[in-house]
Design a protein around this motif. Structure first.
Motif, PDB file in Angstrom:
ATOM      1  N   LYS A   4      11.881  12.372   3.277  1.00 33.48           N
ATOM      2  CA  LYS A   4      11.339  13.759   3.465  1.00 33.48           C
ATOM      3  C   LYS A   4      12.085  14.292   2.223  1.00 33.48           C
ATOM      4  CE  LYS A   4      10.016  14.631   7.983  1.00 33.48           C
ATOM      5  NZ  LYS A   4       9.491  13.346   8.104  1.00 33.48           N
ATOM      6  N   VAL A   5      11.070  14.984   1.804  1.00 33.29           N
ATOM      7  CA  VAL A   5      11.561  16.128   0.487  1.00 33.29           C
ATOM      8  C   VAL A   5      10.712  17.236   0.346  1.00 33.29           C
ATOM      9  CG1 VAL A   5      12.519  14.342  -1.197  1.00 33.29           C
ATOM     10  CG2 VAL A   5      10.106  14.905  -1.280  1.00 33.29           C
ATOM     11  N   GLN A   6      11.100  18.250  -0.278  1.00 32.20           N
ATOM     12  CA  GLN A   6      10.291  19.376  -0.441  1.00 32.20           C
ATOM     13  C   GLN A   6       9.318  19.326  -1.569  1.00 32.20           C
ATOM     14  OE1 GLN A   6      11.003  22.478   1.563  1.00 32.20           O
ATOM     15  NE2 GLN A   6       9.120  23.055   0.592  1.00 32.20           N
TER      16      GLN A   6
ATOM     17  N   GLY B 157       1.581  11.594 -10.522  1.00 31.40           N
ATOM     18  CA  GLY B 157       2.326  10.508 -11.101  1.00 31.40           C
ATOM     19  C   GLY B 157       3.096   9.916 -10.144  1.00 31.40           C
ATOM     20  N   ALA B 158       3.173  10.172  -8.684  1.00 29.80           N
ATOM     21  CA  ALA B 158       4.169   9.441  -7.785  1.00 29.80           C
ATOM     22  C   ALA B 158       3.904   8.106  -7.809  1.00 29.80           C
ATOM     23  CB  ALA B 158       3.898  10.223  -6.438  1.00 29.80           C
ATOM     24  N   GLY B 159       2.543   7.697  -7.738  1.00 28.04           N
ATOM     25  CA  GLY B 159       2.114   6.261  -7.647  1.00 28.04           C
ATOM     26  C   GLY B 159       2.844   5.751  -8.836  1.00 28.04           C
ATOM     27  N   ASP B 160       2.690   6.309 -10.129  1.00 28.50           N
ATOM     28  CA  ASP B 160       3.204   5.204 -11.261  1.00 28.50           C
ATOM     29  C   ASP B 160       4.899   5.364 -11.063  1.00 28.50           C
ATOM     30  OD1 ASP B 160       0.643   5.299 -12.340  1.00 28.50           O
ATOM     31  OD2 ASP B 160       0.811   7.166 -13.381  1.00 28.50           O
ATOM     32  N   ALA B 161       5.311   6.350 -10.771  1.00 20.01           N
ATOM     33  CA  ALA B 161       6.971   6.263 -10.572  1.00 20.01           C
ATOM     34  C   ALA B 161       7.219   5.337  -9.485  1.00 20.01           C
ATOM     35  CB  ALA B 161       7.383   7.406  -9.764  1.00 20.01           C
TER      36      ALA B 161
ATOM     37  N   VAL C 122       0.711  -1.112  -0.038  1.00 20.75           N
ATOM     38  CA  VAL C 122      -0.270  -0.044  -0.067  1.00 20.75           C
ATOM     39  C   VAL C 122       0.977   1.202   0.149  1.00 20.75           C
ATOM     40  CG1 VAL C 122      -1.965   1.072   1.218  1.00 20.75           C
ATOM     41  CG2 VAL C 122      -1.623  -1.314   1.265  1.00 20.75           C
ATOM     42  N   THR C 123       0.748   2.154  -0.848  1.00 19.08           N
ATOM     43  CA  THR C 123       1.549   3.460  -0.883  1.00 19.08           C
ATOM     44  C   THR C 123       0.801   4.517   0.157  1.00 19.08           C
ATOM     45  OG1 THR C 123       0.422   4.506  -2.976  1.00 19.08           O
ATOM     46  CG2 THR C 123       2.409   3.026  -3.362  1.00 19.08           C
ATOM     47  N   LEU C 124       1.846   5.181   0.739  1.00 15.98           N
ATOM     48  CA  LEU C 124       1.029   6.071   2.034  1.00 15.98           C
ATOM     49  C   LEU C 124       1.334   7.288   1.715  1.00 15.98           C
ATOM     50  CD1 LEU C 124       1.840   3.438   4.865  1.00 15.98           C
ATOM     51  CD2 LEU C 124      -0.592   3.766   3.746  1.00 15.98           C
ATOM     52  N   GLY C 125       1.606   7.964   0.414  1.00 18.44           N
ATOM     53  CA  GLY C 125       1.958   9.177   0.339  1.00 18.44           C
ATOM     54  C   GLY C 125       3.157   9.455   0.949  1.00 18.44           C
ATOM     55  N   GLU C 126       3.139  10.552   1.740  1.00 22.63           N
ATOM     56  CA  GLU C 126       4.656  11.074   2.148  1.00 22.63           C
ATOM     57  C   GLU C 126       5.075  10.120   3.365  1.00 22.63           C
ATOM     58  OE1 GLU C 126       4.214  14.904   3.506  1.00 22.63           O
ATOM     59  OE2 GLU C 126       2.795  14.519   5.158  1.00 22.63           O
TER      60      GLU C 126
HETATM   61  P1  ATP Z   1      -0.509   9.965  -7.366  1.00 23.59           P
HETATM   62  O1  ATP Z   1      -1.824   9.529  -7.748  1.00 23.59           O
HETATM   63  O2  ATP Z   1      -0.288  11.463  -7.208  1.00 23.59           O
HETATM   64  O3  ATP Z   1       0.348   9.485  -8.481  1.00 23.59           O
HETATM   65  P2  ATP Z   1      -0.938   8.007  -5.492  1.00 23.59           P
HETATM   66  O4  ATP Z   1      -1.846   8.203  -4.564  1.00 23.59           O
HETATM   67  O5  ATP Z   1      -1.122   6.771  -6.384  1.00 23.59           O
HETATM   68  O6  ATP Z   1      -0.014   9.138  -6.084  1.00 23.59           O
HETATM   69  P3  ATP Z   1       0.776   7.975  -3.200  1.00 23.59           P
HETATM   70  O7  ATP Z   1       0.726   6.927  -1.952  1.00 23.59           O
HETATM   71  O8  ATP Z   1       0.251   9.250  -2.775  1.00 23.59           O
HETATM   72  O9  ATP Z   1       0.365   7.576  -4.589  1.00 23.59           O
HETATM   73  O10 ATP Z   1       2.210   8.217  -3.641  1.00 23.59           O
HETATM   74  C1  ATP Z   1       3.113   7.231  -3.936  1.00 23.59           C
HETATM   75  C2  ATP Z   1       4.404   7.082  -3.421  1.00 23.59           C
HETATM   76  O11 ATP Z   1       5.226   8.411  -3.682  1.00 23.59           O
HETATM   77  C3  ATP Z   1       4.600   7.013  -1.986  1.00 23.59           C
HETATM   78  O12 ATP Z   1       4.569   5.800  -1.575  1.00 23.59           O
HETATM   79  C4  ATP Z   1       5.817   7.927  -1.430  1.00 23.59           C
HETATM   80  O13 ATP Z   1       6.856   6.975  -1.695  1.00 23.59           O
HETATM   81  C5  ATP Z   1       5.874   8.980  -2.586  1.00 23.59           C
HETATM   82  N1  ATP Z   1       5.479  10.192  -2.041  1.00 23.59           N
HETATM   83  C6  ATP Z   1       4.172  10.715  -2.589  1.00 23.59           C
HETATM   84  N2  ATP Z   1       4.091  11.936  -1.826  1.00 23.59           N
HETATM   85  C7  ATP Z   1       5.038  12.166  -1.268  1.00 23.59           C
HETATM   86  C8  ATP Z   1       5.689  13.263  -0.515  1.00 23.59           C
HETATM   87  N3  ATP Z   1       4.888  14.405  -0.270  1.00 23.59           N
HETATM   88  N4  ATP Z   1       6.989  13.282   0.045  1.00 23.59           N
HETATM   89  C9  ATP Z   1       7.895  11.902  -0.122  1.00 23.59           C
HETATM   90  N5  ATP Z   1       7.358  11.060  -0.759  1.00 23.59           N
HETATM   91  C10 ATP Z   1       6.106  11.174  -1.584  1.00 23.59           C
END
Ligand code: ATP
Length: 304
Positions: free
Chosen positions: A242-244, A250-254, A220-224
């Motif tokens: 931790k980043v700015q 596209g973070a989920g796809d990365a 499960v991806t949990l954002g930050e």
């Molecule tokens: P999106 O829909 O924006 O592509 P998502 O909702 O599918 O994203 P998230 O769980 O939000 O997926 O993010 C995927 C991954 O990106 C997280 O597991 C985390 O490693 C990284 N990430 C996302 N937001 C941040 C953040 N603010 N700071 C650091 N890492 C982040």
């Protein structure tokens, strides 16, 4: 080198930066326009290819100039496009996006040719797919095609990963049970499991339910906060980096593309998650979707 097949969508993002949305019947001048390659399948393929994976793409483009843009982008990334086919008389997938000055977004998705990717297209690629170490799927193409691909992978013992995005309730239990990897974000997990997912503990509970159904590994991806693993190998969380953050699109796809690249190379889930958490964190420091994905050497500098 490991070989990954991505079976999924491609879109061209048409981004218009506006002061405000025009009212009905009104014409407004917009200050700026930009175009970018996107679509969940294409984004995941791009991330894996940028990190050095050998990527085979199964996708459909339309009968227009956007098809040329998408094909040129895949080729620039070294992605194998022999199964990226043009559909006559149909538009490519496009996403008109309006970004207002207050940074609110309005997005339209036109699936176009993506809706034409069919089970028969998977069967036609059988020989090449059987040569792959991992098949990666999302939900931006027809569900019948996704189910066919899962069953195909299962029948041929090819590891299969589903990123259940965009979120959809009521996925077939039979097909979920055939998955090696299910990688949702929190809202996708809530819809699939029918349980609230507002924190890591609720995510773990919902993920355990899916593991009980037969999914081998749920991540499960949990954002930050990074990402959580629940599955045959136990349970753990990889904390976020931790980043700015400037743009999380596209973070989920990365994450998926990087995870696929690393897991298919050596089968180490924890290490692949650590790489994916760092890679997706790096991507949120840049603007745009694919334009924010670092290549292997830029990512290596980020890790230093
Ligand atoms: P999106 O829909 O924006 O592509 P998502 O909702 O599918 O994203 P998230 O769980 O939000 O997926 O993010 C995927 C991954 O990106 C997280 O597991 C985390 O490693 C990284 N990430 C996302 N937001 C941040 C953040 N603010 N700071 C650091 N890492 C982040």
């Amino acid at each position: 080198m490991s070989k990954i097949a991505v079976i999924g969508s491609n879109m061209v993002d048409l981004i218009t930066y506006i002061e405000r949305m025009p009212a009905q019947g009104e014409t407004l001048e917009a200050p700026r326009f930009a175009m970018g390659c996107g679509g969940k399948g294409a984004n995941q393929a791009a991330a894996a290819a940028l990190l050095g994976a050998d990527v085979l793409m199964l996708s459909k483009v339309g009968d227009d100039a956007f098809a040329d843009t998408t094909l040129a982008n895949f080729q620039r990334l070294g992605i194998d496009t022999r199964f990226v086919e043009r559909v006559p008389g149909v538009s490519s997938g496009v996403a008109p996006i309006f970004v207002q000055e207050n940074s609110h977004n309005s997005i339209l998705i036109v699936k176009g040719a993506n809706a034409h990717l069919s089970p028969a297209d998977i069967d036609r690629a059988e020989a090449q797919l059987r040569d792959c170490d991992l098949i990666v799927l999302q939900l931006e193409v027809e569900l019948a095609t996704v189910y066919h691909a899962i069953a195909f992978a299962h029948r041929h013992a090819i590891p299969v990963l589903l990123n259940p995005a965009p979120a959809l309730a009521g996925l077939s239990r039979e097909h979920l049970a055939q998955l090696d990897f299910l990688i949702p974000n929190e809202s996708e997990l809530a819809l699939i499991s029918g349980q609230p997912v507002t924190c890591a503990e609720e995510a773990a509970q919902a993920a355990r339910q899916l593991v009980a159904l037969g999914v081998r590994h749920v991540i499960v991806t949990l954002g930050e906060q990074g990402a959580l693993y629940v599955g045959n190998e136990g349970e753990w969380q990889v904390p976020g980096v931790k980043v700015q953050a400037r743009d999380t699109t596209g973070a989920g796809d990365a994450f998926i593309g990087c995870f696929a690249r690393h897991w298919s190379q050596d089968g180490n889930i924890r290490q692949a998650m650590q790489q994916a958490v760092a890679y997706s964190a790096c991507s949120v420091t840049g603007l745009g979707t694919q334009s924010s994905y670092p290549d292997a050497s830029t990512f290596a500098r980020f890790l230093d």
